[in-house]
Design a protein around this motif. Structure first.
Motif, PDB file in Angstrom:
ATOM      1  N   THR A  76      -7.486  -6.293  -1.792  1.00 22.95           N
ATOM      2  CA  THR A  76      -6.889  -7.538  -0.737  1.00 22.95           C
ATOM      3  C   THR A  76      -8.416  -8.622  -0.489  1.00 22.95           C
ATOM      4  O   THR A  76      -8.335 -10.096  -0.506  1.00 22.95           O
ATOM      5  CB  THR A  76      -5.852  -7.427   1.368  1.00 22.95           C
ATOM      6  OG1 THR A  76      -5.185  -6.997   0.424  1.00 22.95           O
ATOM      7  CG2 THR A  76      -5.596  -7.823   1.281  1.00 22.95           C
TER       8      THR A  76
ATOM      9  N   ASP B 178      -6.813  -0.955  -3.191  1.00 25.92           N
ATOM     10  CA  ASP B 178      -7.292  -2.184  -2.080  1.00 25.92           C
ATOM     11  C   ASP B 178      -7.138  -3.472  -2.242  1.00 25.92           C
ATOM     12  O   ASP B 178      -8.235  -3.027  -2.383  1.00 25.92           O
ATOM     13  CB  ASP B 178      -6.500  -1.529  -0.636  1.00 25.92           C
ATOM     14  CG  ASP B 178      -5.886  -3.122   0.592  1.00 25.92           C
ATOM     15  OD1 ASP B 178      -6.232  -4.052  -0.214  1.00 25.92           O
ATOM     16  OD2 ASP B 178      -5.414  -2.901   1.039  1.00 25.92           O
TER      17      ASP B 178
ATOM     18  N   THR C 183      -0.405 -11.935   2.249  1.00 28.56           N
ATOM     19  CA  THR C 183      -0.458 -12.617   3.426  1.00 28.56           C
ATOM     20  C   THR C 183      -2.206 -13.198   3.805  1.00 28.56           C
ATOM     21  O   THR C 183      -1.916 -14.086   4.535  1.00 28.56           O
ATOM     22  CB  THR C 183      -0.274 -11.019   4.669  1.00 28.56           C
ATOM     23  OG1 THR C 183       1.027 -10.661   4.591  1.00 28.56           O
ATOM     24  CG2 THR C 183      -0.514 -11.558   6.240  1.00 28.56           C
TER      25      THR C 183
ATOM     26  N   SER D   8     -11.736  -1.755   4.823  1.00 19.36           N
ATOM     27  CA  SER D   8     -11.812  -2.870   6.339  1.00 19.36           C
ATOM     28  C   SER D   8     -12.701  -2.528   7.665  1.00 19.36           C
ATOM     29  O   SER D   8     -13.623  -0.980   8.037  1.00 19.36           O
ATOM     30  CB  SER D   8     -10.679  -2.511   6.691  1.00 19.36           C
ATOM     31  OG  SER D   8      -9.577  -2.645   6.262  1.00 19.36           O
TER      32      SER D   8
ATOM     33  N   ALA E 197      -2.219  -7.894  -0.231  1.00 21.55           N
ATOM     34  CA  ALA E 197      -1.623  -7.602   0.831  1.00 21.55           C
ATOM     35  C   ALA E 197      -1.356  -9.643   0.740  1.00 21.55           C
ATOM     36  O   ALA E 197      -3.241 -10.152   0.749  1.00 21.55           O
ATOM     37  CB  ALA E 197      -2.205  -7.948   2.183  1.00 21.55           C
TER      38      ALA E 197
ATOM     39  N   TYR F  13      -7.781   0.107   5.500  1.00 23.05           N
ATOM     40  CA  TYR F  13      -7.350  -0.105   6.791  1.00 23.05           C
ATOM     41  C   TYR F  13      -6.690   0.118   7.356  1.00 23.05           C
ATOM     42  O   TYR F  13      -5.717   1.540   6.742  1.00 23.05           O
ATOM     43  CB  TYR F  13      -6.019  -1.535   6.271  1.00 23.05           C
ATOM     44  CG  TYR F  13      -4.927  -1.571   6.628  1.00 23.05           C
ATOM     45  CD1 TYR F  13      -5.533  -2.881   7.990  1.00 23.05           C
ATOM     46  CD2 TYR F  13      -3.586  -1.828   6.225  1.00 23.05           C
ATOM     47  CE1 TYR F  13      -5.058  -3.634   8.653  1.00 23.05           C
ATOM     48  CE2 TYR F  13      -3.117  -2.613   7.365  1.00 23.05           C
ATOM     49  CZ  TYR F  13      -3.680  -3.175   8.316  1.00 23.05           C
ATOM     50  OH  TYR F  13      -2.072  -4.626   9.164  1.00 23.05           O
TER      51      TYR F  13
ATOM     52  N   CYS G 107       1.200  -1.123   0.089  1.00 22.40           N
ATOM     53  CA  CYS G 107      -0.237  -0.262   0.134  1.00 22.40           C
ATOM     54  C   CYS G 107       0.568   0.830  -0.107  1.00 22.40           C
ATOM     55  O   CYS G 107       0.754   2.390  -0.783  1.00 22.40           O
ATOM     56  CB  CYS G 107      -0.818   0.029   1.476  1.00 22.40           C
ATOM     57  SG  CYS G 107      -1.952  -1.703   1.103  1.00 22.40           S
TER      58      CYS G 107
ATOM     59  N   PHE H 138       4.178 -13.527   5.734  1.00 19.85           N
ATOM     60  CA  PHE H 138       3.593 -12.216   4.782  1.00 19.85           C
ATOM     61  C   PHE H 138       3.901 -11.809   3.269  1.00 19.85           C
ATOM     62  O   PHE H 138       5.524 -12.563   3.259  1.00 19.85           O
ATOM     63  CB  PHE H 138       4.331 -11.118   5.946  1.00 19.85           C
ATOM     64  CG  PHE H 138       4.035 -11.050   6.807  1.00 19.85           C
ATOM     65  CD1 PHE H 138       3.060  -9.738   7.633  1.00 19.85           C
ATOM     66  CD2 PHE H 138       4.534 -10.883   8.305  1.00 19.85           C
ATOM     67  CE1 PHE H 138       2.164  -9.763   8.365  1.00 19.85           C
ATOM     68  CE2 PHE H 138       3.821 -10.752   9.621  1.00 19.85           C
ATOM     69  CZ  PHE H 138       2.552 -10.138   9.439  1.00 19.85           C
ATOM     70  N   GLY H 139       2.699 -10.960   2.738  1.00 18.48           N
ATOM     71  CA  GLY H 139       3.875 -10.620   1.504  1.00 18.48           C
ATOM     72  C   GLY H 139       2.565  -9.840   0.470  1.00 18.48           C
ATOM     73  O   GLY H 139       1.943  -9.579   1.033  1.00 18.48           O
TER      74      GLY H 139
END
Ligand code: PLP
Length: 384
Positions: A176, A174, A198, A149, A196, A102, A81, A208-209
């Motif tokens: 995700t 985002d 993750t 979020s 994300a 987020y 992000c 994590f990634g």
């Protein structure tokens, strides 16, 4: 010349395997070696931070997922992000960002960007085309997250993209929650999609990634340059794990979706629940937009409870055996968290009207009947 053991240990190199394998090799390398001094400069990659076979394969898979032509890997989702935003702004610029971003991304926008001379202003995630009223002459970026979020508003992304494109403003989303499977922001004209990894991509709560995707060559170069300046990379083992996760993403997502819907519908019938914030339910205020722009849902949603005492809420959480408490989501396990301490929204946000606490639920891959029995036991303990 006979060499010492310490020297030989350093120079021992096994045979490299040349067979074709289903999965790419994990090359653990900071240093890449070149045969001649003239090969050293200008080689791509010339240094391990640029990534090797496993990184290229993960990037290719992410491009397939998001209909992108470019992907840059990062060490976690927050960094993705920050990179996406940081690559697009300079001192003196203005950025608009969704009020439901987020939390740590909102903190980066409020705190870090201010120190860098960039002004960041929040907008109502449901503003649609009226975002045009907030645009200033120096607005460079509109930052979206859809669903938002914790509160799960779906933005009218095509309407916002339309306004942005007319003014030459870049859009970032985002993605995700959509994870590329349920939502393809680049297809809607968004310039940069962020994930994300993750969460659902990795899917097992162990790595994590992050990733930043685009299909615009100029944007891609801006992301590459910023990533190089900030020294952003992802370790090869983590890239491998994220790639392995992607192989089963669709199958896991289908299971999360089916289980999530059953539990969301069950919760919407419970007397303890005031509202279920799940965009695939018809009563969700943005259901029509979700149906138009998404192809499905997953296991993550929230509920707002009716008024309940702190003791009753504590008894509810204490009684749960299968829903564990922990931040994050997208793994195989079910999670539940009370969110009020992290609900940092502008004054006048619709959430100010809520009656009881907001809980975020992640429905994992356990048997749904067991999960429902767990929640039922929690509600029974709450009412005692
Ligand atoms: C929507 C969203 N974006 C980004 C992130 C950040 O990801 P990471 O934890 O990998 O930094 C999260 C983490 O919860 C998230 O929920």
């Amino acid at each position: 010349m006979t060499k010492d053991t310490a020297t030989r240990l350093i120079h021992t190199r096994g045979r490299r395997l040349a067979q074709k394998t289903v999965n790419p090799p994990i090359e653990r390398a900071s240093t890449l070696l070149f045969d001649t001094s003239s090969d050293l400069y200008g080689a791509k990659p010339g240094y391990g931070r640029m990534g090797l076979a496993v990184h290229r394969e993960l990037e290719d898979a992410l491009c397939v997922l998001e209909n992108a032509t470019f992907a840059k890997l990062t060490s976690n989702g927050l960094q993705a992000c920050a990179l996406a935003i940081g690559s697009q702004v300079k001192a003196g610029d203005h950025i608009l960002f969704t009020d439901s971003a987020y939390g740590p991304t909102a903190r980066y926008l409020d705190r870090r960007l201010e120190k860098m001379g960039v002004e960041a202003t929040r907008f109502d995630p449901r503003c649609g085309a009226t975002i045009s009223n907030l645009i200033k002459p120096n607005t460079r970026v509109i930052y979206l997250e859809s669903p938002g979020s914790l509160t799960f508003e779906i933005s009218d992304t095509p309407a916002i993209v339309d306004v942005a494109q007319q003014r030459g403003i870049r859009t970032i989303l985002d993605n995700t929650w959509g994870a590329g499977i349920l939502h393809k922001p680049l297809d809607l004209g968004v310039d940069i999609s962020v994930q994300a990894l993750t969460k659902y991509a990795v899917g097992h709560a162990d790595v994590f990634g992050g990733a930043v995707m685009s299909r615009d060559k100029r944007v891609a170069q801006e992301i590459i340059d910023c990533g190089d300046d900030w020294g952003i990379s992802l370790g090869p083992d983590d890239a491998y794990t994220a790639l392995r996760g992607l192989r089963s993403l669709k199958t896991r997502m289908d299971a999360h979706e089916a289980a999530g819907l059953r539990i969301a519908n069950w919760l919407s019938e419970r007397p303890e629940v005031s509202q279920v914030l799940h965009p695939a339910l018809e009563q969700h205020p943005d259901h029509v937009i979700w149906k138009r722009d998404f192809t499905g849902s997953n296991g993550l949603f929230s509920v707002i409870l009716n008024a309940v005492s702190p003791e009753g809420l504590k008894r509810f959480f204490d009684a749960l055996e299968l829903f564990s408490m922990g931040f994050s989501w997208g793994g195989f396990e079910s999670l539940i968290i009370p969110c009020d301490p992290q609900l940092k929204r502008s004054k006048g946000h619709w959430i100010d009207q809520k009656v009881g606490p907001l809980l975020r639920i992640h429905v994992g891959l356990e048997t749904v009947d067991d999960l429902i029995a767990d929640l039922r036991a929690g509600f029974e303990a709450m009412g005692e």
